[in-house]
Scaffold this motif. Structure first.
Motif, PDB file in Angstrom:
ATOM      1  N   GLU A 198     -20.473  81.911 -62.170  1.00 32.93           N
ATOM      2  CA  GLU A 198     -20.068  82.224 -60.800  1.00 32.93           C
ATOM      3  C   GLU A 198     -19.241  83.505 -60.813  1.00 32.93           C
ATOM      4  O   GLU A 198     -18.566  83.805 -61.809  1.00 32.93           O
ATOM      5  CB  GLU A 198     -19.229  81.080 -60.211  1.00 32.93           C
ATOM      6  CG  GLU A 198     -20.021  79.847 -59.813  1.00 32.93           C
ATOM      7  CD  GLU A 198     -20.720  80.036 -58.461  1.00 32.93           C
ATOM      8  OE1 GLU A 198     -20.066  80.478 -57.501  1.00 32.93           O
ATOM      9  OE2 GLU A 198     -21.914  79.736 -58.389  1.00 32.93           O
ATOM     10  N   PRO A 199     -19.208  84.254 -59.702  1.00 30.94           N
ATOM     11  CA  PRO A 199     -18.458  85.521 -59.686  1.00 30.94           C
ATOM     12  C   PRO A 199     -16.947  85.342 -59.553  1.00 30.94           C
ATOM     13  O   PRO A 199     -16.189  86.305 -59.675  1.00 30.94           O
ATOM     14  CB  PRO A 199     -19.025  86.259 -58.456  1.00 30.94           C
ATOM     15  CG  PRO A 199     -19.505  85.154 -57.567  1.00 30.94           C
ATOM     16  CD  PRO A 199     -20.013  84.077 -58.481  1.00 30.94           C
ATOM     17  N   ARG A 200     -16.506  84.108 -59.296  1.00 31.20           N
ATOM     18  CA  ARG A 200     -15.074  83.811 -59.207  1.00 31.20           C
ATOM     19  C   ARG A 200     -14.837  82.420 -59.770  1.00 31.20           C
ATOM     20  O   ARG A 200     -15.746  81.585 -59.799  1.00 31.20           O
ATOM     21  CB  ARG A 200     -14.590  83.866 -57.742  1.00 31.20           C
ATOM     22  CG  ARG A 200     -14.471  85.271 -57.176  1.00 31.20           C
ATOM     23  CD  ARG A 200     -14.162  85.250 -55.693  1.00 31.20           C
ATOM     24  NE  ARG A 200     -15.245  84.594 -54.927  1.00 31.20           N
ATOM     25  CZ  ARG A 200     -16.393  85.184 -54.609  1.00 31.20           C
ATOM     26  NH1 ARG A 200     -16.610  86.428 -54.981  1.00 31.20           N
ATOM     27  NH2 ARG A 200     -17.301  84.525 -53.928  1.00 31.20           N
ATOM     28  N   TYR A 201     -13.599  82.183 -60.153  1.00 34.55           N
ATOM     29  CA  TYR A 201     -13.208  80.854 -60.628  1.00 34.55           C
ATOM     30  C   TYR A 201     -12.293  80.186 -59.606  1.00 34.55           C
ATOM     31  O   TYR A 201     -11.463  79.364 -59.956  1.00 34.55           O
ATOM     32  CB  TYR A 201     -12.502  80.953 -61.990  1.00 34.55           C
ATOM     33  CG  TYR A 201     -13.478  81.121 -63.150  1.00 34.55           C
ATOM     34  CD1 TYR A 201     -13.605  80.139 -64.119  1.00 34.55           C
ATOM     35  CD2 TYR A 201     -14.276  82.263 -63.274  1.00 34.55           C
ATOM     36  CE1 TYR A 201     -14.490  80.279 -65.184  1.00 34.55           C
ATOM     37  CE2 TYR A 201     -15.155  82.413 -64.317  1.00 34.55           C
ATOM     38  CZ  TYR A 201     -15.260  81.422 -65.277  1.00 34.55           C
ATOM     39  OH  TYR A 201     -16.153  81.572 -66.327  1.00 34.55           O
ATOM     40  N   SER A 202     -12.489  80.532 -58.340  1.00 34.85           N
ATOM     41  CA  SER A 202     -11.702  79.891 -57.280  1.00 34.85           C
ATOM     42  C   SER A 202     -12.109  78.430 -57.175  1.00 34.85           C
ATOM     43  O   SER A 202     -13.195  78.025 -57.624  1.00 34.85           O
ATOM     44  CB  SER A 202     -11.931  80.596 -55.941  1.00 34.85           C
ATOM     45  OG  SER A 202     -13.201  80.241 -55.420  1.00 34.85           O
ATOM     46  N   ILE A 203     -11.284  77.620 -56.560  1.00 39.22           N
ATOM     47  CA  ILE A 203     -11.594  76.188 -56.432  1.00 39.22           C
ATOM     48  C   ILE A 203     -12.848  75.996 -55.579  1.00 39.22           C
ATOM     49  O   ILE A 203     -13.588  75.032 -55.768  1.00 39.22           O
ATOM     50  CB  ILE A 203     -10.382  75.426 -55.858  1.00 39.22           C
ATOM     51  CG1 ILE A 203     -10.535  73.914 -56.131  1.00 39.22           C
ATOM     52  CG2 ILE A 203     -10.172  75.711 -54.373  1.00 39.22           C
ATOM     53  CD1 ILE A 203      -9.272  73.131 -55.901  1.00 39.22           C
ATOM     54  N   LYS A 204     -13.110  76.902 -54.651  1.00 39.54           N
ATOM     55  CA  LYS A 204     -14.315  76.786 -53.818  1.00 39.54           C
ATOM     56  C   LYS A 204     -15.569  77.013 -54.661  1.00 39.54           C
ATOM     57  O   LYS A 204     -16.569  76.313 -54.500  1.00 39.54           O
ATOM     58  CB  LYS A 204     -14.237  77.756 -52.656  1.00 39.54           C
ATOM     59  CG  LYS A 204     -13.100  77.441 -51.674  1.00 39.54           C
ATOM     60  CD  LYS A 204     -13.003  78.464 -50.565  1.00 39.54           C
ATOM     61  CE  LYS A 204     -11.910  78.101 -49.581  1.00 39.54           C
ATOM     62  NZ  LYS A 204     -10.574  78.077 -50.197  1.00 39.54           N
ATOM     63  N   ASN A 205     -15.528  78.013 -55.556  1.00 35.77           N
ATOM     64  CA  ASN A 205     -16.677  78.207 -56.446  1.00 35.77           C
ATOM     65  C   ASN A 205     -16.850  77.015 -57.377  1.00 35.77           C
ATOM     66  O   ASN A 205     -17.959  76.597 -57.678  1.00 35.77           O
ATOM     67  CB  ASN A 205     -16.488  79.485 -57.268  1.00 35.77           C
ATOM     68  CG  ASN A 205     -16.654  80.742 -56.439  1.00 35.77           C
ATOM     69  OD1 ASN A 205     -15.728  81.146 -55.740  1.00 35.77           O
ATOM     70  ND2 ASN A 205     -17.828  81.341 -56.487  1.00 35.77           N
TER      71      ASN A 205
END
Length: 205
Positions: A198-205
């Motif tokens: 994924e392009p981010r490791y945010s909680i949404k991703n």
């Protein structure tokens, strides 16, 4: 810029070496060298680019569990029956910002998941939310010093420190919780334990 966790300085150094796309980075040979980026960091960036490229157009991205001593999942403390999972929602368009929702989930004595929430629509209610949350969490910690408060990324800690200074309340309690490492940032755990397409490791991703 599509590669998760890459820095602008690293992008500039890759560009200087004619590496300008995620796919080019993913295809770099393990023996490749980039001036200004150490080999271990370059290997991490290459692995991240590769797993993102390979996850493109998939409903579920690829992932790999990273096994490294004293990192990632090994940093998780033992569970406590009084553990809390905590998230804040803020409203940045209010002057000075407004931390309007403090949500916590936990398990009751019957091991059923419960939820408690504290709501604020103005500064006075925000102050009360802060006091109520800290009082509630602190009492649980005093009951069981092995209890932890799990959150994702630094926002919750920053908000608690900001409101402690802004309202001049709960200084002792917040200081005790911080000094005793009661807050556990799961974002750091995830980044150290998981390679995700994924392009981010945010909680949404």
């Amino acid at each position: 810029i599509q590669v998760a966790n890459i820095r602008k300085s690293q992008i500039a150094r890759l560009t200087a070496a004619s590496i300008t796309t995620m796919c080019q980075l993913a295809d770099l040979l393990p023996t490749a060298e980039i001036k200004g980026i150490n080999p271990q960091t370059l290997a991490k960036l290459r692995a991240q680019a590769r797993i993102q490229r390979d996850s493109a157009n998939r409903a579920k991205p690829f992932f790999e569990i990273l096994a490294a001593p004293n990192q990632g999942l090994e940093l998780l403390p033992p569970p406590s029956a009084l553990d809390v999972f905590f998230d804040i929602e803020g409203f940045p368009l209010e002057r000075g910002g407004l931390e309007y929702l403090w949500g916590c989930t936990y398990f009751d004595d019957a091991q059923q998941r419960q939820f408690i929430d504290f709501w604020a629509h103005n500064a006075a209610q925000e102050k009360q939310c802060f006091a109520d949350f800290i009082g509630w969490a602190y009492a649980r910690w005093r009951q069981d010093p092995s209890m932890h408060i799990y959150h994702y990324a630094s926002y919750e800690i920053t908000a608690c420190q900001k409101l402690m200074g802004q309202y001049g309340i709960c200084e002792m309690e917040v200081d005790d919780l911080l000094r005793n490492n009661v807050f556990v940032d799961l974002y750091k755990i995830v980044k150290g334990s998981l390679l995700l397409g994924e392009p981010r490791y945010s909680i949404k991703n």
